[in-house]
Design a protein around this motif. Sequence first.
Motif: not given
Lengths: 352, 203
Positions: A259-273
């Motif tokens: 769960f944590l990994g999934e949300y950290a990945n979402i935040l990473l994609m947001c940061a990348l955008m």
Amino acid sequence: MDSGVYQIFRDLWLVDLILGWLPEWAIYGSWIILLILAIVLPLLLAVAFSVYFDRKIWAAMQMRRGPNVVGPFGLLQSFADGLKLFLKETIIPSGANKGIFILAPMITFTLALIAWAVIPWDLGLVLSDINVGILYIFAISSLGVYGIIMSGWASNSRYAFLGSLRSAAQMVSYEVSIGFVLITLLVKVGSLNLTDIVLAQSGGFWNWHFIFWFPMFVIFFISALAETNRPPFDLPEAEAELVAGYQVEYSSMAFALFFLGEYANILLMCALMAILFFGGWYAPFAFLEFIPGPLWLIAKISFFFFVFAWVKASVPRYRYDQLMRLGWKVFLPLSLFAVMAYSGILVAMGKV
Amino acid sequence: MIDVIAFYLFATVVIAAGVMVIASRNPVHSVLWLILAFFSAAGLFVLLGAEFIAMILLIVYVGAVAVLFLFVVMMLDINFSELRGGFLKYLPIGATIGLILLAELVLIVGTWQSAPGSGEAVSAPTPPLLEQDNTSALGALIYTDYIYAFQAAGLILLVAMIGAIVLTHRSRPGIKRQVIADQVSRRREDAFEIKKVETGEGI
């Protein structure tokens, strides 16, 4: 990180008092560990609050209240959930492949965290300023498949296996179009370094990449949704058909790590955008530059996270063959064409 | 100091993982060990200062090729006891092939000679690291001097891809396909017809 900042840290009397007896490389090592903690701890806190944020937005769009019991406005809900998961028993199914079953959530979680090492928070404020930063993030996100595929196989369960196969195929297909979108940007920037990519967008929001690259931004955004298994592309865990996909056999901390990994990945994609298309740490107008850069980046990440949650609440789930069609028959040719079109335009304009 | 430790760490992991690829009984474990070997090899490339190659190794081999490997291997229905039963039967031929390969390797390594002046030829196109990072150096080399080889490699891959599709593609008659364009271009006038129905009469 600049060596000047390290020098300031090294000259602090407190550092000399606590670490003075260590050799020089060990002091440098503890400095690096300190920096890593300075990224990871706020990130985990942000993940906890983004779960709350996500649920609140989702609730607001359905005219519900969302979590509102634990703590003021329900702010502590994620921590209560985390504590509950932490206290539960870790169940390992008897038919499971034990080692891989335990390894899979760890891999997902670790990969979600290490990608943040190259995110620049401000000019020079980056843990590791490597010159292939964007490729590093791309490589790490393509490794993310393994956590899912291993968990699905090791669970020895049909639902989990089907979910993991779907997820792996989905992530591999959408990575291709993400790669092409990145190329259209990199042709102009001329560097794989994330700091250079942000520096290329200095001087007001009209220099940000999202204006000229708007079609690419749309493709990147949709691919990012698919890459992070978010709705409308959350087929790996489609609860109506697969119960919860690859997470079905997991309980307790193993589930929490996913769960944590999934949300950290979402935040990473947001940061990348934010970094690729929306000017990273830059303010949109010159008169707003008194607000520090990291706050701008965080504000942009929050905005994109809001859009992710917005999409989740408003769009129905794709069918699997439609998902594959969108990835391979629409985005791939489109982004391939865009690589040629953008390089051609840039060469014609003499901007390369 | 640190780089020496890192080199021995990565090198040991590569070799140990390589041994485990052939030693582990479960084919899925083999593929996972192979992935670890790829990963550590990428680490070795970073130590060499070839970070672009390292990242491409991760993206292409670990991120795509090994995933497909894993896909195929996971789908296999293998009876392990049956597989191990044939071990003695295939031992002679396997050992013979292994010995031949070993002899060839020893011959090659034993008689290895660099052409005079090849050292400069190899190192000449590489500018110092501080002037140009190896991504742009590699790009400047591949897209100028080696453009034909590069394009040929791409064409070979394309031919292989088309060949694989041609070989495996079967067109079966009588299947219904979803044609998205037809669905999107369908208008209300094509589907609906409003008729005035008189009371007590059918259409």
